[in-house]
Design an enzyme around this catalytic site. Structure first.
Site, PDB file in Angstrom:
ATOM      1  N   ASP A 286       0.841  -1.191   0.000  1.00 14.05           N
ATOM      2  CA  ASP A 286       0.000   0.000   0.000  1.00 14.05           C
ATOM      3  C   ASP A 286       0.881   1.249   0.000  1.00 14.05           C
ATOM      4  O   ASP A 286       1.777   1.398   0.832  1.00 14.05           O
ATOM      5  CB  ASP A 286      -0.891   0.008   1.250  1.00 14.05           C
ATOM      6  CG  ASP A 286      -1.734   1.270   1.335  1.00 14.05           C
ATOM      7  OD1 ASP A 286      -2.768   1.333   0.660  1.00 14.05           O
ATOM      8  OD2 ASP A 286      -1.337   2.194   2.084  1.00 14.05           O
ATOM      9  N   TYR A 291       2.596   9.899   0.029  1.00 14.15           N
ATOM     10  CA  TYR A 291       3.710   9.270   0.735  1.00 14.15           C
ATOM     11  C   TYR A 291       5.040   9.601   0.061  1.00 14.15           C
ATOM     12  O   TYR A 291       6.096   9.362   0.629  1.00 14.15           O
ATOM     13  CB  TYR A 291       3.545   7.753   0.775  1.00 14.15           C
ATOM     14  CG  TYR A 291       2.305   7.248   1.461  1.00 14.15           C
ATOM     15  CD1 TYR A 291       1.436   8.113   2.123  1.00 14.15           C
ATOM     16  CD2 TYR A 291       1.989   5.895   1.445  1.00 14.15           C
ATOM     17  CE1 TYR A 291       0.289   7.632   2.737  1.00 14.15           C
ATOM     18  CE2 TYR A 291       0.854   5.411   2.066  1.00 14.15           C
ATOM     19  CZ  TYR A 291       0.001   6.282   2.704  1.00 14.15           C
ATOM     20  OH  TYR A 291      -1.121   5.804   3.316  1.00 14.15           O
ATOM     21  N   LYS A 316      -3.076   5.848  -3.968  1.00 10.14           N
ATOM     22  CA  LYS A 316      -4.208   6.737  -3.707  1.00 10.14           C
ATOM     23  C   LYS A 316      -3.982   8.102  -4.355  1.00 10.14           C
ATOM     24  O   LYS A 316      -2.848   8.587  -4.419  1.00 10.14           O
ATOM     25  CB  LYS A 316      -4.402   6.932  -2.197  1.00 10.14           C
ATOM     26  CG  LYS A 316      -4.406   5.648  -1.385  1.00 10.14           C
ATOM     27  CD  LYS A 316      -4.445   5.937   0.096  1.00 10.14           C
ATOM     28  CE  LYS A 316      -4.103   4.704   0.906  1.00 10.14           C
ATOM     29  NZ  LYS A 316      -2.669   4.359   0.840  1.00 10.14           N
ATOM     30  N   HIS A 347      -8.023   9.300  -1.512  1.00 12.28           N
ATOM     31  CA  HIS A 347      -7.380   9.346  -0.196  1.00 12.28           C
ATOM     32  C   HIS A 347      -8.345   9.713   0.928  1.00 12.28           C
ATOM     33  O   HIS A 347      -8.317   9.114   2.007  1.00 12.28           O
ATOM     34  CB  HIS A 347      -6.220  10.341  -0.226  1.00 12.28           C
ATOM     35  CG  HIS A 347      -5.216  10.123   0.850  1.00 12.28           C
ATOM     36  ND1 HIS A 347      -5.460  10.454   2.155  1.00 12.28           N
ATOM     37  CD2 HIS A 347      -3.960   9.613   0.810  1.00 12.28           C
ATOM     38  CE1 HIS A 347      -4.394  10.153   2.883  1.00 12.28           C
ATOM     39  NE2 HIS A 347      -3.475   9.648   2.087  1.00 12.28           N
TER      40      HIS A 347
END
Length: 508
Positions: A286, A291, A316, A347
């Protein structure tokens, strides 16, 4: 899943098409143009309706078939001309409890294409053993099938060339293929044997069966029963399989039920963590645009020896991408260096989220993304959002841990046929130590001879929540995957359920 369509041809053409399985013995030796020349969606039930499907509708038909697998390990794939083969295929699928897929030509055939012995397109394809009419759509989850019934009308004693296209489009290694055909008087003959060389030597071919145009359902049922097929293992959407360690999504794809979250991992940490995950047998990763490690995730996947199709990647889109979601999807693919992304989520709710989700739907249709879903959507948000979209999310990913259990949200999401996945399963950074040191959890861990982290993750799985704990420690990653050597009792589950504080550790 199937549309009934028709094409009115001239009287002569109607007689010619009878070779596809109706009642004209002479035309059993007609060229494959009688068969390979007309879209299955256009002609498969021409005797039942008076309308002709467009090629666009035919393509939609195939897409629907692809995306609604029941989880059966048996597939009935067929090409039909007049509807005879379609009917036989339907009876086989019902008796064998199989999924069904119609083989539809990409380019529709005209009456001129079909004209018998005129040197038209169909005649040329029939005379050319290398001809491969293109197919609209595909069976993207073909790997789940162990047994495939392959149906077609007989033309000139052989299968239509589009059957060759189908067989050469997939790797059927280890699969059992059972051919069946429709014609008036000739048997299946060499039409099946001629197909053997198109597949790997590891394919098992069973003797096929010919059915005439007046075959009955009982004839078909009797034949299927005589085959002694393995019992079809139909899986339920959302049901966890603790043997395969996967869950079937409503998109038809299987997803691992435990994996690795990469939130806050640097590029170097991502590489080490993903390598450890894959080495330990984990296959779920994931990540997210925010990120800032999508590129590292993609590089780690490409650097591994694990086949891409075995790895399930989730990323996402962040709300600041919703206004240009289509471009953002392409950018994610480019950053990760992948041909497709297994799943993309939104998200969290934000301006333009419905439009962004519709872009995800288009990405599914385009083959860029296989499954789509949401993150940080709860009951009220889902009730408002779902009526505005076309594809039910395959996954909703929310914060879930013993101190924040979402016991009202999880059953609601699951009741919609949506799989639940929990982020921060171990409480999240800054809270993990307290959760792992909880007296109740520690006592249960000691009773089973496992760690507190393993108890918490197993508790999630037994609640039906997929887990993606984050870690940069290879030993912890291995430990977080080792969840199947013990099982929590009902009493232990209740003890952990009693720890709920409604204590959310992030703002989403």
């Amino acid at each position: 899943m199937k549309r009934l369509t028709a094409l009115f041809l001239s009287a002569c053409m109607a007689i010619m098409l009878a070779a596809c399985g109706a009642d004209n013995a002479e035309l059993l030796s007609a060229p494959e143009s009688s068969a390979a020349s007309v879209s299955g969606s256009q002609l498969k039930a021409e005797s039942e309706t008076g309308e002709t499907a467009t090629s666009e509708e035919a393509g939609d038909e195939v897409t629907d078939a692809d995306s609604q697998s029941s989880g059966s390990n048996i597939l009935v794939a067929y090409f039909s001309c007049t509807g005879t083969t379609e009917q036989i295929a339907g009876w086989i699928a019902e008796e064998a409890e199989a999924d069904i897929y119609e083989i539809v030509p990409e380019t529709p055939y005209t009456e001129e294409d079909l004209a018998y012995y005129t040197g038209g397109r169909a005649d040329r394809e029939q005379a050319d053993s290398s001809a491969r009419p293109a197919i609209s759509g595909s069976v993207e989850n073909i790997e789940q099938y162990d047994v495939i019934f392959l149906g077609y009308p007989i033309w000139h004693g052989q299968a239509p060339r589009i059957i060759s296209t189908f067989l050469e489009s997939y790797d059927f290694s280890g699969v059992t293929i059972i051919p069946f055909c429709t014609s008036h008087s000739s048997g299946i003959g060499s039409s099946a044997e001629s197909l053997h060389d198109l597949c790997s030597d590891t394919v098992t071919w069973l003797d096929g069966r010919r059915f005439s145009g007046d075959a009955t359902e009982s004839d078909v049922v009797e034949w299927v029963e005589s085959l002694e097929l393995p019992e079809s293992e139909v899986r339920t959407v959302g049901e966890f399989d603790f043997e395969t360690k996967t869950v079937l999504l409503n998109s038809g794809y299987e997803m691992p039920i435990m994996g690795l979250g990469t939130y806050s991992l640097s590029d170097e940490e991502c590489a080490v963590s993903i390598a450890a995950l894959l080495e330990a047998g984990g296959r779920l990763i994931d990540t997210a645009y925010m990120y800032d490690n999508e590129a590292a995730v993609g590089q780690a996947i490409r650097d591994s020896d694990v086949p891409r199709e075995e790895i399930f990647v989730i990323t996402k889109l962040y709300p600041n991408q919703y206004s240009y979601a289509a471009e953002a999807i392409d950018e994610a693919l480019e950053r990760m260096g992948l041909d497709y992304i297994d799943m993309i989520l939104l998200h969290h709710p934000g301006d333009g989220d419905v439009e962004a989700y519709l872009a995800l739907e288009q990405a599914v249709a385009d083959g860029k993304v296989r499954s789509i879903g949401l993150s940080n959507w709860y009951v009220e948000e889902l009730e408002e959002f779902l009526p505005q979209v076309n594809i039910t999310p395959a996954l909703v990913q929310n914060e879930i841990h013993p101190y924040y259990q979402e016991n009202d949200v999880i059953p609601y999401i699951q009741s919609l046929g949506i799989v639940v996945q929990g982020w921060y399963p171990l409480g999240g950074r800054g809270y993990t130590a307290a959760l792992l040191g909880d007296e109740t959890i520690s006592a249960i861990a000691e009773a089973h001879g496992v760690s507190s982290a393993q108890v918490i993750l197993r508790w999630n799985l037994q609640k039906g929540a997929v887990v993606i704990p984050g870690s940069s420690d290879p030993e912890h990653i291995w430990e977080n995957l080792d969840l199947f050597g013990f099982e929590l009792t009902e009493e232990e589950m209740e003890q952990i359920n009693a720890l709920d504080r409604n204590e959310k550790h992030d703002w989403y």
